[in-house]
Design a protein around this motif. Structure first.
Motif, mmCIF file in Angstrom:
data_model
loop_
_atom_site.group_PDB
_atom_site.id
_atom_site.type_symbol
_atom_site.label_atom_id
_atom_site.label_comp_id
_atom_site.label_asym_id
_atom_site.label_seq_id
_atom_site.Cartn_x
_atom_site.Cartn_y
_atom_site.Cartn_z
ATOM 1 N N ILE A 74 0.841 -1.200 0.000
ATOM 2 C CA ILE A 74 0.000 0.000 0.000
ATOM 3 C C ILE A 74 0.876 1.251 0.000
ATOM 4 O O ILE A 74 0.656 2.176 -0.781
ATOM 5 C CB ILE A 74 -0.970 -0.003 1.204
ATOM 6 C CG1 ILE A 74 -2.034 -1.097 1.028
ATOM 7 C CG2 ILE A 74 -1.620 1.365 1.383
ATOM 8 C CD1 ILE A 74 -2.877 -1.351 2.256
ATOM 9 N N ALA A 75 1.881 1.265 0.863
ATOM 10 C CA ALA A 75 2.762 2.431 0.969
ATOM 11 C C ALA A 75 3.520 2.695 -0.329
ATOM 12 O O ALA A 75 3.780 3.845 -0.685
ATOM 13 C CB ALA A 75 3.747 2.233 2.122
ATOM 14 N N SER A 76 3.854 1.624 -1.053
ATOM 15 C CA SER A 76 4.617 1.802 -2.293
ATOM 16 C C SER A 76 3.719 2.068 -3.496
ATOM 17 O O SER A 76 4.206 2.253 -4.606
ATOM 18 C CB SER A 76 5.485 0.574 -2.557
ATOM 19 O OG SER A 76 4.661 -0.536 -2.876
ATOM 20 N N GLY A 77 2.406 2.065 -3.268
ATOM 21 C CA GLY A 77 1.476 2.349 -4.357
ATOM 22 C C GLY A 77 1.107 1.145 -5.201
ATOM 23 O O GLY A 77 0.436 1.275 -6.216
ATOM 24 N N LEU A 78 1.557 -0.056 -4.800
ATOM 25 C CA LEU A 78 1.224 -1.260 -5.562
ATOM 26 C C LEU A 78 -0.237 -1.671 -5.388
ATOM 27 O O LEU A 78 -0.794 -2.361 -6.228
ATOM 28 C CB LEU A 78 2.144 -2.425 -5.167
ATOM 29 C CG LEU A 78 3.603 -2.258 -5.574
ATOM 30 C CD1 LEU A 78 4.444 -3.402 -5.015
ATOM 31 C CD2 LEU A 78 3.737 -2.195 -7.088
ATOM 32 N N ILE A 79 -0.838 -1.269 -4.282
ATOM 33 C CA ILE A 79 -2.256 -1.521 -4.052
ATOM 34 C C ILE A 79 -2.922 -0.155 -3.941
ATOM 35 O O ILE A 79 -2.554 0.649 -3.091
ATOM 36 C CB ILE A 79 -2.506 -2.335 -2.769
ATOM 37 C CG1 ILE A 79 -1.875 -3.721 -2.867
ATOM 38 C CG2 ILE A 79 -4.005 -2.463 -2.501
ATOM 39 C CD1 ILE A 79 -2.021 -4.552 -1.604
ATOM 40 N N THR A 80 -3.883 0.069 -4.794
ATOM 41 C CA THR A 80 -4.624 1.321 -4.744
ATOM 42 C C THR A 80 -6.057 1.032 -4.336
ATOM 43 O O THR A 80 -6.471 -0.129 -4.271
ATOM 44 C CB THR A 80 -4.619 2.021 -6.115
ATOM 45 O OG1 THR A 80 -5.267 1.172 -7.058
ATOM 46 C CG2 THR A 80 -3.206 2.321 -6.581
ATOM 47 N N GLU A 81 -6.809 2.067 -4.084
ATOM 48 C CA GLU A 81 -8.195 1.900 -3.644
ATOM 49 C C GLU A 81 -9.007 1.087 -4.651
ATOM 50 O O GLU A 81 -9.839 0.282 -4.279
ATOM 51 C CB GLU A 81 -8.849 3.262 -3.415
ATOM 52 C CG GLU A 81 -10.204 3.157 -2.743
ATOM 53 C CD GLU A 81 -10.756 4.516 -2.384
ATOM 54 O OE1 GLU A 81 -11.982 4.679 -2.497
ATOM 55 O OE2 GLU A 81 -9.973 5.382 -1.993
ATOM 56 N N GLY A 82 -8.741 1.268 -5.926
ATOM 57 C CA GLY A 82 -9.461 0.526 -6.957
ATOM 58 C C GLY A 82 -9.106 -0.949 -7.000
ATOM 59 O O GLY A 82 -9.823 -1.759 -7.582
ATOM 60 N N ASP A 83 -7.974 -1.330 -6.397
ATOM 61 C CA ASP A 83 -7.529 -2.721 -6.401
ATOM 62 C C ASP A 83 -8.160 -3.555 -5.298
ATOM 63 O O ASP A 83 -8.005 -4.762 -5.281
ATOM 64 C CB ASP A 83 -6.008 -2.808 -6.241
ATOM 65 C CG ASP A 83 -5.265 -2.297 -7.458
ATOM 66 O OD1 ASP A 83 -5.872 -2.254 -8.545
ATOM 67 O OD2 ASP A 83 -4.093 -1.933 -7.307
ATOM 68 N N THR A 84 -8.826 -2.919 -4.355
ATOM 69 C CA THR A 84 -9.400 -3.672 -3.242
ATOM 70 C C THR A 84 -10.858 -3.986 -3.547
ATOM 71 O O THR A 84 -11.673 -3.087 -3.695
ATOM 72 C CB THR A 84 -9.281 -2.894 -1.918
ATOM 73 O OG1 THR A 84 -9.876 -1.627 -2.099
ATOM 74 C CG2 THR A 84 -7.830 -2.731 -1.499
ATOM 75 N N PRO A 85 -11.182 -5.276 -3.651
ATOM 76 C CA PRO A 85 -12.571 -5.647 -3.961
ATOM 77 C C PRO A 85 -13.489 -5.385 -2.778
ATOM 78 O O PRO A 85 -13.062 -5.459 -1.621
ATOM 79 C CB PRO A 85 -12.476 -7.147 -4.254
ATOM 80 C CG PRO A 85 -11.267 -7.618 -3.535
ATOM 81 C CD PRO A 85 -10.325 -6.438 -3.504
#
Length: 90
Positions: A74-85
């Protein structure tokens, strides 16, 4: 008089079946087996085939590592809000 003290007993760790691990993590059985097979989740085989156990502290370590890895992603930007189902599927 010489008093002898009994050695302090070290309790054995709680051992969990893969079914219990599956229930605790709320994951499908194939994913739990894959985690064990990959070594990501530490487990040991006892006796014959298919008798696997996971120490409770190893499961706790796996869960803590998963949280840390997720926080890093999350901190590195690999998971964004749109990536969380909204709803997880197994």
């Amino acid at each position: 008089m010489n008093k002898t003290t009994a050695p302090t007993a070290v309790p054995f760790p709680r051992m969990l079946t893969l079914d219990e691990v599956q229930e605790i993590l709320n994951l499908g059985k194939p994913l739990v087996y894959a985690l064990v097979k990959s070594g990501e989740l530490r487990a040991a085989q006892f006796g014959g085939r298919g008798i696997w156990r996971v120490r409770q502290d190893d499961l706790t370590a796996y869960i803590n590592a998963a949280y840390a890895k997720t926080a890093e992603r999350i901190a590195s930007g690999l998971i964004t809000e749109g990536d969380t189902p909204a709803e997880d599927t197994q």
